[in-house]
Design a protein around this motif. Structure first.
Motif, PDB file in Angstrom:
ATOM      1  N   THR A 127      45.936  12.622  77.180  1.00  0.00           N
ATOM      2  CA  THR A 127      47.194  12.565  77.241  1.00  0.00           C
ATOM      3  C   THR A 127      47.803  13.620  78.552  1.00  0.00           C
ATOM      4  OG1 THR A 127      47.198  12.029  74.896  1.00  0.00           O
ATOM      5  CG2 THR A 127      49.430  12.604  75.894  1.00  0.00           C
ATOM      6  N   THR A 195      57.533   9.947  75.590  1.00  0.00           N
ATOM      7  CA  THR A 195      56.992   8.472  75.347  1.00  0.00           C
ATOM      8  C   THR A 195      55.338   8.541  75.714  1.00  0.00           C
ATOM      9  OG1 THR A 195      58.771   7.445  76.288  1.00  0.00           O
ATOM     10  CG2 THR A 195      56.985   5.883  76.274  1.00  0.00           C
ATOM     11  N   ALA A 199      53.486   7.730  72.002  1.00  0.00           N
ATOM     12  CA  ALA A 199      52.817   6.539  71.975  1.00  0.00           C
ATOM     13  C   ALA A 199      51.200   6.873  71.811  1.00  0.00           C
ATOM     14  CB  ALA A 199      52.906   5.988  73.420  1.00  0.00           C
ATOM     15  N   ASN A 200      50.876   7.712  72.580  1.00  0.00           N
ATOM     16  CA  ASN A 200      49.149   7.970  72.320  1.00  0.00           C
ATOM     17  C   ASN A 200      48.911   8.590  71.026  1.00  0.00           C
ATOM     18  OD1 ASN A 200      49.071   7.496  74.983  1.00  0.00           O
ATOM     19  ND2 ASN A 200      48.386   9.327  75.932  1.00  0.00           N
ATOM     20  N   THR A 203      48.943   5.586  68.465  1.00  0.00           N
ATOM     21  CA  THR A 203      47.795   4.719  68.866  1.00  0.00           C
ATOM     22  C   THR A 203      46.777   5.436  68.277  1.00  0.00           C
ATOM     23  OG1 THR A 203      49.146   4.112  70.887  1.00  0.00           O
ATOM     24  CG2 THR A 203      46.579   3.578  70.548  1.00  0.00           C
ATOM     25  N   THR A 223      47.363  -2.104  69.380  1.00  0.00           N
ATOM     26  CA  THR A 223      48.037  -0.876  68.913  1.00  0.00           C
ATOM     27  C   THR A 223      48.850  -0.168  69.928  1.00  0.00           C
ATOM     28  OG1 THR A 223      45.902  -0.486  67.438  1.00  0.00           O
ATOM     29  CG2 THR A 223      47.571   1.477  67.720  1.00  0.00           C
ATOM     30  N   SER A 224      48.197   0.014  71.188  1.00  0.00           N
ATOM     31  CA  SER A 224      48.912   0.787  72.274  1.00  0.00           C
ATOM     32  C   SER A 224      50.338  -0.153  72.532  1.00  0.00           C
ATOM     33  CB  SER A 224      48.097   0.913  73.426  1.00  0.00           C
ATOM     34  OG  SER A 224      48.583   1.246  74.711  1.00  0.00           O
ATOM     35  N   SER A 227      52.848   0.651  69.953  1.00  0.00           N
ATOM     36  CA  SER A 227      53.103   2.024  69.828  1.00  0.00           C
ATOM     37  C   SER A 227      54.081   2.102  71.165  1.00  0.00           C
ATOM     38  CB  SER A 227      52.087   2.901  70.165  1.00  0.00           C
ATOM     39  OG  SER A 227      50.887   2.738  69.138  1.00  0.00           O
ATOM     40  N   GLN A 228      53.851   1.519  72.203  1.00  0.00           N
ATOM     41  CA  GLN A 228      54.741   1.679  73.172  1.00  0.00           C
ATOM     42  C   GLN A 228      56.184   1.005  72.982  1.00  0.00           C
ATOM     43  OE1 GLN A 228      53.232   3.386  75.711  1.00  0.00           O
ATOM     44  NE2 GLN A 228      54.930   3.483  77.089  1.00  0.00           N
ATOM     45  N   VAL A 231      58.095   3.653  70.488  1.00  0.00           N
ATOM     46  CA  VAL A 231      58.434   4.455  71.036  1.00  0.00           C
ATOM     47  C   VAL A 231      59.442   4.392  72.037  1.00  0.00           C
ATOM     48  CG1 VAL A 231      57.606   6.498  72.543  1.00  0.00           C
ATOM     49  CG2 VAL A 231      56.241   5.875  70.645  1.00  0.00           C
ATOM     50  N   THR A 232      59.418   3.466  73.040  1.00  0.00           N
ATOM     51  CA  THR A 232      60.594   3.204  73.765  1.00  0.00           C
ATOM     52  C   THR A 232      61.863   3.207  73.213  1.00  0.00           C
ATOM     53  OG1 THR A 232      60.046   0.902  74.098  1.00  0.00           O
ATOM     54  CG2 THR A 232      59.075   2.259  75.824  1.00  0.00           C
TER      55      THR A 232
END
Length: 310
Positions: A127, A195, A199-200, A203, A223-224, A227-228, A231-232
């Motif tokens: 990250t 973000t 997100a990380n 995930t 999942t990613s 999450s994105q 979070v956005t």
């Protein structure tokens, strides 16, 4: 030319094509974010049966732009937007390639190794690298992002100062200097950093503790993306404020009254939008509820009250 270079070239071409295809929607969204509503809200029946004032959806907005400027007018600002995207991707990939495999500073790495498990250590390191590379891409692309936003904002005042990247560069340099190219950078960077980390983290948490069993292995790939998306929505206000500040205070008609107040800083912009319950303005492109003041006329119909901007 090796296969990796060809793959990168194909990705750039594909990305440019997708950007061009959806550009009219991005164009309309920026105008909505700035606060320009050429067609007023009308009364609609809500999901629960109640009456509510709604702005036209984004496709109606795009139709208004087309009616005003023709089909070619829908692609105002496309060139600087493409340049911004290419610059961001190129710099991000270059920085990422440089960082991958390199150790962190000795003190930082030793503290991370001592305090966390292997999975968390990998999360933190990956990250950190992603944050550095994507922030570098944001900084590199910001001048053309500003030009894109201002090119679009010209629609409001019917100006032509930012009709080409070269004329836009000259205009900003003469009127605002180097800092003008980085208008709105801070909220954009903050939104990017938040973000990435949120997100990380989400995930990693889902994959490690909810989908940890082998039977869920095929679901981890989604999942990613999930999450994105979540979070956005949380960090959207940073995107909104960044785009507003990219044009606010400029010599464009959209840069001040009566379209918008002239904000002292991005924090001032955030504070005023929060007070007006406008931090999500432009986040919904289809169900666009009017959140301003309204009255009930003598016929019992809800009507918007359009207040002057101070």
């Amino acid at each position: 030319m090796d296969s990796s270079s060809m793959d990168r070239g194909a990705q750039i071409v594909l990305g440019a094509g997708v950007t061009a295809l959806f550009h009219p929607i991005a164009y309309a969204k920026v105008l909505i974010q700035i606060g320009y509503e050429p067609v007023g809200p009308t009364l609609h029946t809500g999901l629960l049966g109640g009456k509510t004032l709604m702005y036209p959806n984004v496709f109606s907005y795009v139709g208004y732009i087309k009616k005003t400027d023709g089909f070619s007018g829908l692609y105002r600002g496309l060139a600087p937007r493409l340049i911004s995207a290419v610059a961001s991707n190129f710099v991000s990939n270059a920085v990422q390639s440089h960082l991958v495999g390199r150790p962190l500073a000795t003190e930082v790495e030793s503290k991370i190794d001592e305090a966390f498990s292997e999975g968390v250590r990998r999360l933190l390191k990956d990250t950190l690298y992603e944050t550095c590379s994507r922030c570098a891409g944001v900084i590199a692309s910001q001048p053309f992002h500003v030009i894109f936003v201002r090119s679009v904002a010209q629609f409001i005042g019917r100006e032509t100062k930012y009709s080409s990247p070269l004329s836009a560069i000259s205009e900003i340099w003469e009127k605002e200097g180097i800092l003008g190219f980085f208008s709105g950078l801070i909220p954009r960077l903050l939104g990017e950093v938040l973000t990435i980390w949120l997100a990380n983290t989400i995930t990693y948490t889902i994959n490690s503790y909810i989908l940890s069993d082998k039977c869920h292995e095929d679901k981890r790939g989604y999942t990613s993306m999930f999450s994105q998306l979540v979070v956005t929505q949380i960090t959207y206000p940073f995107n909104l404020v960044a785009n507003i500040m990219a044009v606010n205070g400029s010599d464009l008609y959209a840069g001040g009254r009566p379209i918008s107040p002239v904000y002292a800083s991005w924090v001032d912009c955030w504070s005023r939008l929060k007070d007006q319950n406008q931090l999500k303005r432009g986040s919904s492109l289809f169900w666009r509820t009017y959140k301003g003041p309204s009255i009930i006329n003598k016929a019992g119909i809800i009507m918007p009250v359009i207040e002057p901007v101070y």
